[in-house]
Motif scaffolding. Structure first.
Motif, short mmCIF file in Angstrom:
data_model
loop_
_atom_site.label_atom_id
_atom_site.label_comp_id
_atom_site.label_asym_id
_atom_site.label_seq_id
_atom_site.Cartn_x
_atom_site.Cartn_y
_atom_site.Cartn_z
N GLU A 18 0.91 -0.66 0.29
CA GLU A 18 0.05 0.11 -0.32
C GLU A 18 1.41 1.42 -0.29
OE1 GLU A 18 -3.25 -1.17 1.91
OE2 GLU A 18 -2.10 -1.48 4.12
N LEU A 19 1.41 1.31 0.63
CA LEU A 19 2.79 2.50 0.75
C LEU A 19 3.19 3.07 -0.34
CD1 LEU A 19 4.08 4.64 2.38
CD2 LEU A 19 5.88 3.49 3.51
N ALA A 20 3.50 1.10 -0.95
CA ALA A 20 4.15 1.54 -2.43
C ALA A 20 3.64 2.26 -3.37
CB ALA A 20 4.97 0.51 -3.14
N LYS A 21 1.96 1.89 -3.49
CA LYS A 21 1.30 2.01 -4.38
C LYS A 21 1.63 3.43 -4.21
CE LYS A 21 -1.36 -1.67 -5.65
NZ LYS A 21 -2.26 -3.12 -5.61
N SER A 22 1.22 3.71 -3.25
CA SER A 22 0.81 5.25 -2.44
C SER A 22 1.90 7.00 -3.59
CB SER A 22 0.56 5.60 -1.20
OG SER A 22 -0.04 5.20 -0.86
N VAL A 23 3.13 5.92 -3.49
CA VAL A 23 4.45 6.42 -3.31
C VAL A 23 5.23 6.51 -4.74
CG1 VAL A 23 5.31 7.15 -1.64
CG2 VAL A 23 6.15 5.51 -2.01
N ASN A 24 4.46 5.19 -5.48
CA ASN A 24 5.14 4.54 -6.68
C ASN A 24 6.22 4.44 -7.02
OD1 ASN A 24 4.13 4.69 -9.55
ND2 ASN A 24 4.97 6.85 -10.35
N GLY A 31 10.25 -2.12 1.19
CA GLY A 31 11.49 -2.69 1.50
C GLY A 31 13.20 -2.98 2.26
N LEU A 32 13.64 -2.40 1.79
CA LEU A 32 15.01 -2.67 1.73
C LEU A 32 15.60 -0.29 1.88
CD1 LEU A 32 15.83 -2.71 -2.40
CD2 LEU A 32 16.96 -4.12 -0.36
N ILE A 33 14.10 0.19 1.99
CA ILE A 33 14.31 1.49 2.58
C ILE A 33 14.45 0.55 3.79
CG2 ILE A 33 13.35 3.64 3.07
CD1 ILE A 33 12.38 3.47 0.01
N GLU A 34 13.04 0.53 4.44
CA GLU A 34 13.24 -0.45 5.81
C GLU A 34 14.09 -1.00 6.67
OE1 GLU A 34 8.07 -0.23 5.68
OE2 GLU A 34 9.75 -2.03 6.23
N ASN A 39 19.42 4.09 -0.21
CA ASN A 39 19.28 5.09 0.37
C ASN A 39 18.44 6.00 -0.99
OD1 ASN A 39 20.13 7.48 1.62
ND2 ASN A 39 22.07 8.14 0.30
N PRO A 40 17.24 6.42 -0.38
CA PRO A 40 16.12 6.72 -0.97
C PRO A 40 16.24 8.35 -1.32
CG PRO A 40 15.31 6.57 1.12
CD PRO A 40 16.50 5.87 0.67
N LEU A 42 15.49 12.61 -2.43
CA LEU A 42 15.34 13.67 -1.30
C LEU A 42 13.55 13.58 -1.83
CD1 LEU A 42 14.69 15.42 0.59
CD2 LEU A 42 15.81 17.24 -0.72
N ASN A 43 12.86 13.35 -3.21
CA ASN A 43 11.77 13.24 -3.73
C ASN A 43 11.17 12.52 -3.25
OD1 ASN A 43 9.95 14.30 -4.98
ND2 ASN A 43 9.66 13.18 -6.51
N LEU A 44 11.57 10.96 -3.24
CA LEU A 44 11.07 9.94 -2.27
C LEU A 44 10.85 9.79 -0.92
CD1 LEU A 44 9.85 6.52 -3.06
CD2 LEU A 44 11.74 6.12 -2.66
N CYS A 45 11.52 10.44 -0.54
CA CYS A 45 11.75 10.89 1.15
C CYS A 45 10.73 11.81 1.57
CB CYS A 45 13.02 11.06 1.92
SG CYS A 45 14.16 10.07 1.81
N ILE A 46 11.02 13.22 0.78
CA ILE A 46 8.92 13.81 1.27
C ILE A 46 8.18 12.89 0.94
CG2 ILE A 46 8.73 15.82 0.28
CD1 ILE A 46 11.30 17.40 -0.42
N ASN A 47 7.56 12.36 -0.18
CA ASN A 47 6.39 11.29 -0.72
C ASN A 47 6.18 10.57 0.24
OD1 ASN A 47 6.54 12.53 -3.23
ND2 ASN A 47 6.93 11.45 -4.13
#
Length: 67
Positions: A18-24, A31-34, A39-40, A42-47
């Motif tokens: 669900e989180l992945a779909k929300s942030v595309n 899973g890798l970020i968690e 290292n995502p 900045l744009n992905l971190c903000i989303n």
């Protein structure tokens, strides 16, 4: 990189999918970020922060426990 994405995601009752779909991004990316293995951008971190209702500091800022 330590972060609190998983904790915040669970607090919002969201699955990785669900989180992945929300942030595309893919579920694997979340899973890798968690796990601190990706290292995502900045744009992905903000989303992610917006989706979880948190600030970047809440999720990604390393807190020195000695302070």
């Amino acid at each position: 990189m330590k972060n609190r994405v998983k904790l915040a995601r669970i607090e919002k009752n969201l699955t990785q999918v669900e989180l992945a779909k929300s942030v595309n991004v893919s579920r694997q990316t979340i899973g890798l970020i968690e796990n601190g293995k990706y290292n995502p951008s900045l744009n992905l971190c903000i989303n992610i922060a917006k989706t979880l209702g948190k600030t970047l500091d809440d999720l990604f800022w390393e807190v020195d426990k000695g302070d």
